[in-house]
Design a protein around this motif. Structure first.
Motif, PDB file in Angstrom:
ATOM      1  N   ARG A 100       0.835  -1.208   0.000  1.00 42.74           N
ATOM      2  CA  ARG A 100       0.000   0.000   0.000  1.00 42.74           C
ATOM      3  C   ARG A 100       0.867   1.254   0.000  1.00 42.74           C
ATOM      4  N   GLU A 101       1.922   1.242   0.819  1.00 34.51           N
ATOM      5  CA  GLU A 101       2.806   2.407   0.891  1.00 34.51           C
ATOM      6  C   GLU A 101       3.511   2.634  -0.448  1.00 34.51           C
ATOM      7  N   LEU A 102       3.885   1.549  -1.119  1.00 37.27           N
ATOM      8  CA  LEU A 102       4.524   1.679  -2.432  1.00 37.27           C
ATOM      9  C   LEU A 102       3.528   2.229  -3.454  1.00 37.27           C
ATOM     10  N   ALA A 103       2.268   1.790  -3.382  1.00 38.28           N
ATOM     11  CA  ALA A 103       1.244   2.283  -4.315  1.00 38.28           C
ATOM     12  C   ALA A 103       1.036   3.789  -4.156  1.00 38.28           C
ATOM     13  N   GLU A 104       1.231   4.292  -2.935  1.00 41.68           N
ATOM     14  CA  GLU A 104       1.073   5.727  -2.687  1.00 41.68           C
ATOM     15  C   GLU A 104       2.231   6.529  -3.281  1.00 41.68           C
ATOM     16  N   GLU A 105       3.427   5.919  -3.310  1.00 41.49           N
ATOM     17  CA  GLU A 105       4.632   6.580  -3.869  1.00 41.49           C
ATOM     18  C   GLU A 105       5.341   5.578  -4.771  1.00 41.49           C
ATOM     19  N   PRO A 106       4.775   5.290  -5.966  1.00 47.12           N
ATOM     20  CA  PRO A 106       5.296   4.190  -6.799  1.00 47.12           C
ATOM     21  C   PRO A 106       6.714   4.400  -7.314  1.00 47.12           C
ATOM     22  N   GLY A 107       7.220   5.639  -7.269  1.00 48.00           N
ATOM     23  CA  GLY A 107       8.584   5.884  -7.726  1.00 48.00           C
ATOM     24  C   GLY A 107       9.622   5.834  -6.632  1.00 48.00           C
ATOM     25  N   ASP A 108       9.203   5.560  -5.402  1.00 50.06           N
ATOM     26  CA  ASP A 108      10.108   5.576  -4.251  1.00 50.06           C
ATOM     27  C   ASP A 108      10.941   4.295  -4.224  1.00 50.06           C
ATOM     28  N   SER A 109      12.249   4.423  -4.473  1.00 51.06           N
ATOM     29  CA  SER A 109      13.114   3.248  -4.584  1.00 51.06           C
ATOM     30  C   SER A 109      13.190   2.469  -3.276  1.00 51.06           C
ATOM     31  N   LEU A 110      13.252   3.167  -2.134  1.00 45.47           N
ATOM     32  CA  LEU A 110      13.350   2.469  -0.852  1.00 45.47           C
ATOM     33  C   LEU A 110      12.086   1.666  -0.570  1.00 45.47           C
ATOM     34  N   ARG A 111      10.931   2.194  -0.928  1.00 46.80           N
ATOM     35  CA  ARG A 111       9.687   1.433  -0.739  1.00 46.80           C
ATOM     36  C   ARG A 111       9.661   0.197  -1.626  1.00 46.80           C
ATOM     37  N   LYS A 112      10.255   0.304  -2.815  1.00 48.07           N
ATOM     38  CA  LYS A 112      10.369  -0.866  -3.691  1.00 48.07           C
ATOM     39  C   LYS A 112      11.218  -1.950  -3.021  1.00 48.07           C
ATOM     40  N   TYR A 113      12.355  -1.536  -2.482  1.00 43.62           N
ATOM     41  CA  TYR A 113      13.242  -2.503  -1.820  1.00 43.62           C
ATOM     42  C   TYR A 113      12.555  -3.151  -0.623  1.00 43.62           C
ATOM     43  N   ARG A 114      11.872  -2.347   0.189  1.00 40.85           N
ATOM     44  CA  ARG A 114      11.189  -2.913   1.366  1.00 40.85           C
ATOM     45  C   ARG A 114      10.179  -3.971   0.947  1.00 40.85           C
ATOM     46  N   ALA A 115       9.413  -3.687  -0.107  1.00 42.96           N
ATOM     47  CA  ALA A 115       8.391  -4.643  -0.554  1.00 42.96           C
ATOM     48  C   ALA A 115       9.021  -5.933  -1.059  1.00 42.96           C
ATOM     49  N   VAL A 116      10.147  -5.821  -1.782  1.00 44.91           N
ATOM     50  CA  VAL A 116      10.823  -7.019  -2.294  1.00 44.91           C
ATOM     51  C   VAL A 116      11.356  -7.870  -1.143  1.00 44.91           C
TER      52      VAL A 116
END
Length: 316
Positions: free
Chosen positions: A255-271
Motif C-alpha cells: 500500500r505504501e509503495l502504491a502511494e509513492e510508486p517511484g520511491d526506490s526504498l519502498r520498492k526494496y522494502r516490498a521485495v
C-alpha cells in the motif's frame, strides 16, 4: 584480439574501492600484469577531498585510471575501451538508471572480453523472478538472459545479499535507533543475507583467481543470514536494553509503495518483505565451503554501532 590477462573494474565507490584493494592484494604471485579502473574524467581530475583521497590511494596501489562514462557513452564506445582487458568486473550499482546495466553487458559481449562479472552483487534475481516491486530487478534478469544466450564470453555472477551497512541505513527504516525500534520486513521469521563491501571485494577476488575456474555460474556468498527476530535480539544484547519490535506486513508495504510508486526504498522494502531470493544458507556458500572467514552481523555491529549506540543511549 589480444588479451593480456588484465582486469578492469567499473567504478570506485564503496564496493569498487574494496574490489580494487582486494584484487591488488590477491594478484601477488598470479600472472595479472595490471588492474585498472574506469572512472569519469571529472572524478579523476576532481579536487574534492574524498575523491582525491581515493584517487591518490588507487595510484599508490598501481591501479591504472581509465577515463570513461558508463551513462554517457554508447555501447560501441564502451566496447572499444573494454576490448583491452581480459576480465571485466562491474561495481557500478544502479546509480546510472534504467538501461545502463544492459548497455554495459552488450558492450562487454561486443568487446569480446574473456570473462565478465556483471553488477549483480545483491539478491538472487532468478529466484525473485520478473515483475517484482523493484522494476530495476527485471533489467538484472535481462542481463542474465544476454549472458546465457551466448558462449563467447564467460560470466560469473556473485550473489551477496544486501550490503550489511544498508540494513542499518536510517532511510531504509529497518533499524531505527532514534526510535529504539526494529521494523521487520514481512514477518519476524523472514530472513535476509548480508555481506560487507570489504568481504564482497575479498571473496570476489578469490572467485576471480579460483582453481578450478568458475565458468558461467551463479556463486553465492554470505557474511551472515539472519531473521529479523535474530537482528532485534542481537541489538538487545549489544545495547543492553530491549528494542521495540514492529512488523511491517507485505500488504502494508505494498500500500505504501502504491502511494509513492517511484520511491526506490519502498520498492526494496516490498521485495525483501516478500522473502523470496533474498536469503540463503550460509553453510552452502563459497566462503563457508572454502573456510574463508567473513564479518558476521554481530561483528559488524560491534565494530560500527558501539560508539553510535553509546551516544544514542545517553540521548535517551
Amino acid at each position: 584480439m589480444l588479451h593480456n590477462n588484465s582486469i578492469l573494474v567499473l567504478g570506485a565507490g564503496e564496493l569498487g574501492m574494496a574490489m580494487l584493494r582486494s584484487l591488488v592484494r590477491r594478484r601477488a604471485g598470479v600472472s595479472v600484469p595490471s588492474v585498472a579502473v574506469l572512472l569519469r574524467p571529472s572524478t579523476i581530475d576532481s579536487n574534492e577531498p574524498h575523491k582525491r583521497k581515493d584517487i591518490d590511494e588507487l595510484r599508490a596501489l598501481g591501479v591504472e585510471l581509465i577515463p570513461g562514462d558508463l551513462s554517457g557513452q554508447s555501447a560501441a564506445d564502451l566496447a572499444t575501451v573494454f576490448a583491452r582487458f581480459d576480465t571485466l568486473i562491474s561495481c557500478t550499482g544502479f546509480v546510472g538508471g534504467s538501461g545502463v546495466q544492459r548497455k554495459i553487458a552488450r558492450a562487454a559481449l561486443g568487446a569480446g572480453v574473456k570473462r565478465y562479472f556483471p553488477w549483480q552483487f545483491g539478491v538472487d534475481y532468478d529466484v525473485i523472478g520478473r515483475g517484482s516491486a523493484q522494476d530495476l530487478f527485471d533489467e538484472q534478469l535481462d542481463v542474465r538472459d544476454l549472458l546465457r544466450a551466448q558462449d563467447q564470453t564467460e560470466w560469473v555472477i556473485v550473489s551477496t545479499g544486501m550490503f550489511t551497512s544498508f540494513l542499518f541505513e536510517p532511510s531504509f527504516g529497518v533499524v531505527d535507533l532514534a526510535r529504539n525500534t526494529v521494523n521487520a520486513l514481512g514477518s519476524w521469521d523472514n530472513a535476509v543475507t548480508v555481506t560487507t563491501a570489504d568481504d564482497i571485494g575479498a571473496l570476489t577476488a578469490e572467485i576471480v583467481f579460483a582453481e578450478p575456474r568458475f565458468v558461467n555460474e551463479v556463486v553465492h556468498v554470505a557474511g551472515d543470514t539472519i531473521t529479523y527476530r535474530q537482528l532485534a535480539d542481537a541489538l538487545d544484547a549489544l545495547l543492553d536494553r530491549t528494542v521495540q519490535r514492529v512488523a511491517w506486513s507485505v500488504p502494508q508495504l505494498e500500500r505504501e509503495l502504491a502511494e509513492e510508486p517511484g520511491d526506490s526504498l519502498r520498492k526494496y522494502r516490498a521485495v525483501f518483505a516478500a522473502g523470496q531470493g533474498v536469503a540463503w544458507d550460509k553453510n552452502q556458500t563459497f566462503n563457508a565451503q572454502r573456510g574463508i572467514t567473513v564479518c558476521g552481523l554481530e561483528d559488524w555491529m560491534r565494530q560500527n554501532l558501539s560508539t553510535d549506540a553509546d551516544a544514542w543511549l545517553q540521548a535517551t
